[in-house]
Design a protein around this motif. Structure first.
Motif, mmCIF file in Angstrom:
data_model
loop_
_atom_site.group_PDB
_atom_site.id
_atom_site.type_symbol
_atom_site.label_atom_id
_atom_site.label_comp_id
_atom_site.label_asym_id
_atom_site.label_seq_id
_atom_site.Cartn_x
_atom_site.Cartn_y
_atom_site.Cartn_z
ATOM 1 N N GLU A 234 0.803 -1.195 -0.008
ATOM 2 C CA GLU A 234 0.201 0.065 -0.002
ATOM 3 C C GLU A 234 0.907 1.135 0.013
ATOM 4 O O GLU A 234 0.408 2.418 -0.554
ATOM 5 C CB GLU A 234 -1.050 0.145 1.275
ATOM 6 C CG GLU A 234 -2.027 -1.024 1.248
ATOM 7 C CD GLU A 234 -2.694 -1.497 2.529
ATOM 8 O OE1 GLU A 234 -2.294 -0.550 3.354
ATOM 9 O OE2 GLU A 234 -3.359 -2.312 2.694
ATOM 10 N N THR A 235 2.179 1.225 0.673
ATOM 11 C CA THR A 235 2.829 2.447 0.871
ATOM 12 C C THR A 235 3.944 2.511 -0.154
ATOM 13 O O THR A 235 4.680 3.656 -0.143
ATOM 14 C CB THR A 235 3.408 2.408 2.348
ATOM 15 O OG1 THR A 235 4.346 1.328 2.477
ATOM 16 C CG2 THR A 235 2.548 2.499 3.289
ATOM 17 N N GLY A 236 4.253 1.360 -0.960
ATOM 18 C CA GLY A 236 5.074 1.783 -2.034
ATOM 19 C C GLY A 236 6.508 1.319 -1.307
ATOM 20 O O GLY A 236 7.576 1.777 -1.962
ATOM 21 N N LYS A 281 2.940 -14.597 -3.203
ATOM 22 C CA LYS A 281 2.679 -13.195 -2.681
ATOM 23 C C LYS A 281 2.682 -12.142 -3.798
ATOM 24 O O LYS A 281 2.244 -10.962 -3.544
ATOM 25 C CB LYS A 281 3.922 -12.925 -1.700
ATOM 26 C CG LYS A 281 3.846 -13.888 -0.497
ATOM 27 C CD LYS A 281 2.520 -13.942 0.339
ATOM 28 C CE LYS A 281 2.549 -14.859 1.466
ATOM 29 N NZ LYS A 281 1.372 -15.117 2.131
ATOM 30 N N PHE A 282 3.673 -12.342 -4.730
ATOM 31 C CA PHE A 282 3.725 -11.217 -5.720
ATOM 32 C C PHE A 282 2.366 -11.254 -6.573
ATOM 33 O O PHE A 282 1.706 -10.117 -6.990
ATOM 34 C CB PHE A 282 4.521 -11.580 -6.772
ATOM 35 C CG PHE A 282 6.196 -11.394 -6.143
ATOM 36 C CD1 PHE A 282 6.327 -10.376 -5.313
ATOM 37 C CD2 PHE A 282 6.935 -12.032 -6.526
ATOM 38 C CE1 PHE A 282 7.726 -10.141 -4.766
ATOM 39 C CE2 PHE A 282 8.392 -11.991 -5.999
ATOM 40 C CZ PHE A 282 8.571 -11.163 -5.043
ATOM 41 N N GLU A 283 1.444 -12.141 -6.616
ATOM 42 C CA GLU A 283 0.076 -11.954 -7.198
ATOM 43 C C GLU A 283 -0.927 -11.353 -6.122
ATOM 44 O O GLU A 283 -1.934 -11.064 -6.443
ATOM 45 C CB GLU A 283 -0.280 -13.485 -7.872
ATOM 46 C CG GLU A 283 0.739 -14.002 -8.880
ATOM 47 C CD GLU A 283 0.190 -14.922 -9.640
ATOM 48 O OE1 GLU A 283 -0.926 -14.641 -10.364
ATOM 49 O OE2 GLU A 283 1.004 -15.946 -10.053
ATOM 50 N N ARG A 284 -0.897 -11.822 -4.902
ATOM 51 C CA ARG A 284 -1.648 -11.506 -3.827
ATOM 52 C C ARG A 284 -1.343 -9.877 -3.760
ATOM 53 O O ARG A 284 -2.347 -9.151 -3.245
ATOM 54 C CB ARG A 284 -1.403 -12.118 -2.630
ATOM 55 C CG ARG A 284 -1.815 -13.641 -2.471
ATOM 56 C CD ARG A 284 -2.148 -14.382 -1.222
ATOM 57 N NE ARG A 284 -2.757 -13.474 -0.477
ATOM 58 C CZ ARG A 284 -3.007 -13.545 0.837
ATOM 59 N NH1 ARG A 284 -2.184 -14.401 1.526
ATOM 60 N NH2 ARG A 284 -3.806 -13.055 1.694
ATOM 61 N N PHE A 285 -0.017 -9.310 -3.849
ATOM 62 C CA PHE A 285 0.063 -8.242 -3.317
ATOM 63 C C PHE A 285 0.987 -7.432 -4.736
ATOM 64 O O PHE A 285 2.124 -7.491 -4.748
ATOM 65 C CB PHE A 285 1.124 -8.132 -2.213
ATOM 66 C CG PHE A 285 0.588 -8.497 -0.840
ATOM 67 C CD1 PHE A 285 -0.534 -8.165 -0.118
ATOM 68 C CD2 PHE A 285 0.796 -9.826 -0.471
ATOM 69 C CE1 PHE A 285 -0.960 -8.627 0.972
ATOM 70 C CE2 PHE A 285 0.256 -10.448 0.723
ATOM 71 C CZ PHE A 285 -0.577 -9.588 1.348
ATOM 72 N N PRO A 286 0.270 -6.975 -5.677
ATOM 73 C CA PRO A 286 0.904 -6.496 -6.938
ATOM 74 C C PRO A 286 1.548 -5.462 -6.980
ATOM 75 O O PRO A 286 2.571 -5.224 -7.667
ATOM 76 C CB PRO A 286 -0.570 -6.283 -7.632
ATOM 77 C CG PRO A 286 -1.382 -6.051 -6.635
ATOM 78 C CD PRO A 286 -1.494 -7.011 -5.653
ATOM 79 N N GLY A 287 1.698 -4.589 -5.777
ATOM 80 C CA GLY A 287 2.598 -3.545 -5.784
ATOM 81 C C GLY A 287 3.864 -3.828 -5.049
ATOM 82 O O GLY A 287 4.651 -3.010 -4.891
ATOM 83 N N LEU A 288 4.093 -4.986 -4.745
ATOM 84 C CA LEU A 288 5.212 -5.479 -3.817
ATOM 85 C C LEU A 288 6.545 -5.660 -4.517
ATOM 86 O O LEU A 288 6.392 -6.376 -5.839
ATOM 87 C CB LEU A 288 4.795 -6.890 -2.859
ATOM 88 C CG LEU A 288 5.908 -7.274 -1.873
ATOM 89 C CD1 LEU A 288 5.939 -6.626 -0.755
ATOM 90 C CD2 LEU A 288 5.358 -8.893 -1.579
ATOM 91 N N ARG A 289 7.512 -4.970 -3.923
ATOM 92 C CA ARG A 289 8.953 -5.372 -4.639
ATOM 93 C C ARG A 289 9.851 -5.544 -3.686
ATOM 94 O O ARG A 289 9.651 -5.109 -2.585
ATOM 95 C CB ARG A 289 9.060 -3.897 -5.335
ATOM 96 C CG ARG A 289 8.089 -3.671 -6.679
ATOM 97 C CD ARG A 289 8.365 -2.340 -7.110
ATOM 98 N NE ARG A 289 8.190 -1.134 -6.004
ATOM 99 C CZ ARG A 289 8.200 0.132 -6.118
ATOM 100 N NH1 ARG A 289 8.727 0.563 -7.062
ATOM 101 N NH2 ARG A 289 7.757 1.053 -5.040
ATOM 102 N N VAL A 290 10.962 -6.406 -4.045
ATOM 103 C CA VAL A 290 11.945 -6.887 -3.149
ATOM 104 C C VAL A 290 13.250 -6.595 -3.735
ATOM 105 O O VAL A 290 13.310 -6.713 -5.099
ATOM 106 C CB VAL A 290 11.655 -8.393 -2.651
ATOM 107 C CG1 VAL A 290 10.251 -8.625 -2.224
ATOM 108 C CG2 VAL A 290 11.738 -9.303 -3.889
#
Length: 414
Positions: A234-236, A281-290
């Motif tokens: 949510e926060t990028g 997790k990347f499909e559940r949280f589409p804005g997530l980046r590692v």
């Protein structure tokens, strides 16, 4: 003429993996008075013995004022005695002079812990901006996760983050130091709240463990981390994982010398990346980046190839058919960033990794650091690449990922 103003075709570097050695006052200035005698503090004491075998660091502190061995500065916190070592701040020393030995603050390069000196050393190294991982808390705050008193530990995490944002990356840094904060790893709801607290003041990166189960924590295959991951989504906020952030450096045996582990430091990043790609997790949280700090990039093409083969041919029985709906290589392209400081092989195979998924680093002030020749190393290894590609690797991707200004500065410094 200032080194930053010298003419050069090579872009000014934004390093996404440097380190800070925390000044002695960080927690003493910020904890409630009742915790000053139990919270992190620095004492000067001799070293009785120290080993680093099989990926395990084992120092033994003597009595303050004693003469059992060489004297250094130690962080003391609950039952933990952690010395400052030459490996924490090795830049400026000849490679053959770097030993596993205790040191004092006066014996380290001032740029390790002092902002004006850090900026001066960045100038020498053609570095414009830098993201810094911690030292005493360890790379993702394991020190506080292992503590008995979790009320104090939470205060320590918040105190570190306040120091990072307000002092290390404060006005005197002029936007050139980019904040990386910690979370209370033992509680995902508290971790989510800390991500949001820091995001409100412009922080866009948080440290996390490459392999949480090595710390006795849930894996990314569970739902335990979802509150934290949702806050990052949510926060990028980028999830930054440094080699060793699972408190277990790769090794092969209990008696393997440090050179073995140093050669295979990328291994935990490799295992971790496969975990994330197969977690859903990347499909559940589409804005997530590692991102993987100090993991290098040359190993990535084969792992992506293998992961795609497994997903295509074995997902029916492999436990991922219901949660990983795209090839892992596609998920990598949109969510994962590899970081390197010296990887000619990876740069020769950049087309198999992706120009947009690679970030540059200098690892100041550690023994692997390319300081003060990070520019020269980059020029030598990226000379075959078009200027626009070099620009993206050296600074453009970091600007986009970390929400920096077009000039490469952290906008929250004020």
């Amino acid at each position: 003429m200032n080194a930053m103003d010298a003419p050069s075709a090579f872009p000014r570097i934004i390093s996404v993996d440097d380190h800070t050695v925390e000044p002695a006052h960080v927690w003493q200035d910020r904890l409630p008075k009742k915790y000053l005698d139990t919270g992190p503090r620095v004492v000067r004491a001799p070293l009785k013995e120290m080993t680093f075998l099989g990926g395990r660091f084992a120092p033994v502190m003597g009595e303050p004022g004693g003469r059992e061995g060489p004297v250094g500065d130690w962080w003391v916190y609950e039952d933990l005695h952690r010395p400052l070592t030459r490996l924490d701040t090795a830049v400026g020393y000849d490679r053959d002079e770097i030993r596993l030995e205790v040191i004092t603050y006066e014996q380290m390069r001032a740029g390790s812990h002092d902002v004006p000196h850090r900026l001066a050393d960045m100038d020498v190294n053609h570095v414009q901006s830098a993201l810094c991982f911690p030292t005493f808390p360890r790379f993702c705050g394991q020190t506080f996760t292992e503590a008995r008193d979790k009320e104090l530990a939470l205060l320590c995490v918040r105190a570190y983050n306040d120091w990072m944002v307000e002092e290390w990356c404060g006005p005197s840094a002029r936007g050139r130091l980019i904040p990386l904060t910690l979370i209370p790893l033992w509680d995902a709801e508290l971790a989510a709240a800390e991500v949001r607290r820091n995001a409100e003041r412009g922080v866009r990166a948080v440290a996390f463990s490459e392999i949480p189960p090595h710390l006795g924590l849930p894996s990314v295959h569970t739902d335990a981390w979802d509150p934290f991951l949702a806050a990052c989504d949510e926060t990028g906020t980028v999830v930054a994982m440094h080699i060793g952030s699972s408190s277990r450096m790769p090794s092969t045996s209990a008696d393997a010398p440090p050179a073995v582990g140093s050669t295979i430091t990328f291994a935990n990043c490799c295992f971790s990346m496969v975990d994330w790609l197969m977690s859903g997790k990347f499909e559940r949280f589409p804005g997530l980046r590692v991102m993987y700090a100090e993991g290098q990039i040359g190993w990535i093409p084969y792992i992506l190839e293998r992961a795609d083969v497994v997903w295509e041919e074995n997902r029916g029985w492999g436990g991922v058919a219901d949660k990983v709906r795209r090839p892992p290589s596609e998920l990598f392209a949109g969510h994962v960033y590899g970081c390197f400081f010296d990887d000619a092989f990876g740069l020769r195979n950049l087309d198999a990794i992706g120009v947009g998924n690679v970030l540059y680093e200098t690892d100041y002030p550690h023994s692997d650091s390319t300081w003060p020749k990070s520019r020269e190393v980059g020029e030598a290894q990226m000379g075959h690449l078009p200027p626009d590609v070099v620009e993206r690797i050296v600074r453009g991707n970091a600007i986009d990922l970390l929400g920096l200004t077009p000039d490469g500065l952290w906008p929250g410094a004020r």
